[in-house]
Design a protein around this motif. Structure first.
Motif, short mmCIF file in Angstrom:
data_model
loop_
_atom_site.label_atom_id
_atom_site.label_comp_id
_atom_site.label_asym_id
_atom_site.label_seq_id
_atom_site.Cartn_x
_atom_site.Cartn_y
_atom_site.Cartn_z
N ILE A 1 4.12 11.89 5.52
CA ILE A 1 3.23 10.91 6.13
C ILE A 1 3.03 11.27 7.59
O ILE A 1 3.99 11.59 8.29
N ARG A 2 1.78 11.22 8.04
CA ARG A 2 1.44 11.45 9.44
C ARG A 2 0.57 10.30 9.92
O ARG A 2 -0.47 10.01 9.33
N ASN A 3 1.00 9.66 11.00
CA ASN A 3 0.21 8.58 11.59
C ASN A 3 -0.19 7.52 10.57
O ASN A 3 -1.31 7.03 10.56
N GLY A 4 0.75 7.20 9.68
CA GLY A 4 0.51 6.15 8.70
C GLY A 4 -0.34 6.56 7.52
O GLY A 4 -0.73 5.71 6.72
N ARG A 5 -0.61 7.86 7.35
CA ARG A 5 -1.42 8.35 6.23
C ARG A 5 -0.64 9.38 5.42
O ARG A 5 -0.04 10.29 5.98
N VAL A 6 -0.69 9.23 4.10
CA VAL A 6 -0.05 10.20 3.21
C VAL A 6 -0.84 11.49 3.26
O VAL A 6 -2.08 11.50 3.15
N GLN A 7 -0.13 12.61 3.45
CA GLN A 7 -0.78 13.92 3.50
C GLN A 7 -0.81 14.54 2.11
O GLN A 7 0.16 14.49 1.37
N HIS A 8 -1.94 15.15 1.77
CA HIS A 8 -2.10 15.77 0.47
C HIS A 8 -2.23 17.28 0.64
O HIS A 8 -2.82 17.77 1.60
N GLU B 1 5.13 -0.75 8.16
CA GLU B 1 4.35 0.44 7.88
C GLU B 1 5.16 1.69 8.22
O GLU B 1 5.75 1.78 9.30
N THR C 1 1.79 3.28 2.17
CA THR C 1 2.66 3.40 3.34
C THR C 1 3.14 2.04 3.87
O THR C 1 3.76 1.98 4.93
N ARG D 1 0.87 -1.18 0.00
CA ARG D 1 0.00 0.00 0.00
C ARG D 1 0.90 1.22 0.00
O ARG D 1 2.13 1.09 0.16
#
Length: 209
Positions: free
Chosen positions: A186-193, A95, A77, A75
């Motif tokens: 990436i923050r807390n396992g999420r890609v930032q847009h 991750e 991340t 995925r």
């Protein structure tokens, strides 16, 4: 650790280990690694941007590593790593939980009780190169956890990390420039847009024309 596709988001400086930092999205993020069994640093004779860009090309690790045999993108991340020595092979998922371009990257094992956590920091040197520092917290399950408390196990892990850093040093200095880059955050396992996607309508949108 994942091979990412090219992107061009802005970097933020990393805060010291164990402190909080304000991310580009205005939120406060936490350095996940409060303690470590291993800490190793190597200086490479390339700029921070070059070192960081090449490091994020995880699929290139088998080209220089003594133990990494394959890296698969699962995925955005999450990556699956295959390590091996001789006929032995071990595959596990990792991750990325935090990532700041040109500064910092943190990861964790994907088990319910992570077998390890790690982070890598990129710091510019006065000579124009980069100091790369890797820290790892080893958390094997059950009775094996006792082994990580022994000085011998820690020295073996540190020797392995040091060897891999030296392999990366020779690889990137031999190239002289990165073979690719991923500049996302990436923050807390999420890609930032930069621009969040608008909410999707619940009404079906059919093709027209």
């Amino acid at each position: 650790m994942a091979t990412h596709e090219d992107d061009a988001q802005q970097a933020r400086p990393a805060a010291p280990l164990g402190t909080a930092a304000t991310g580009g999205d205005g939120g406060t993020r936490r350095r996940p690694l409060r303690e470590q069994h291993v800490e190793e640093t190597v200086e490479v004779a390339v700029p921070v941007r070059t070192a960081y860009n090449q490091w994020t090309q995880f699929k290139s690790f088998p080209r220089f590593s003594g133990v990494v045999r394959d890296v698969e993108q699962v995925r955005p991340t999450v990556t699956a790593w295959t390590l091996g020595y001789g006929p032995l092979r071990r595959r596990f998922a990792v991750e990325i939980v935090e990532q700041d371009p040109d500064a910092y990257l943190a990861w964790r094992g994907m088990r319910q009780h992570p077998s390890h956590q790690g982070e890598v920091e990129f710091t510019p040197t006065r000579a124009g190169g980069t100091a790369i520092t890797v820290r790892m917290l080893l958390e094997p399950p059950g009775a094996a956890r006792v082994l990580t408390r022994s000085g011998r196990a820690t020295r073996l892990a540190a020797r392995l990390v040091r060897g891999e850093l030296m392999n990366f040093k020779r690889f990137i200095e031999g190239l002289g420039q990165e073979g690719g880059a991923w500049r996302g955050t990436i923050r807390n396992g999420r890609v930032q847009h930069d621009h969040p996607e608008p909410p999707r309508s619940r009404v079906a949108q059919w093709p027209v024309g």
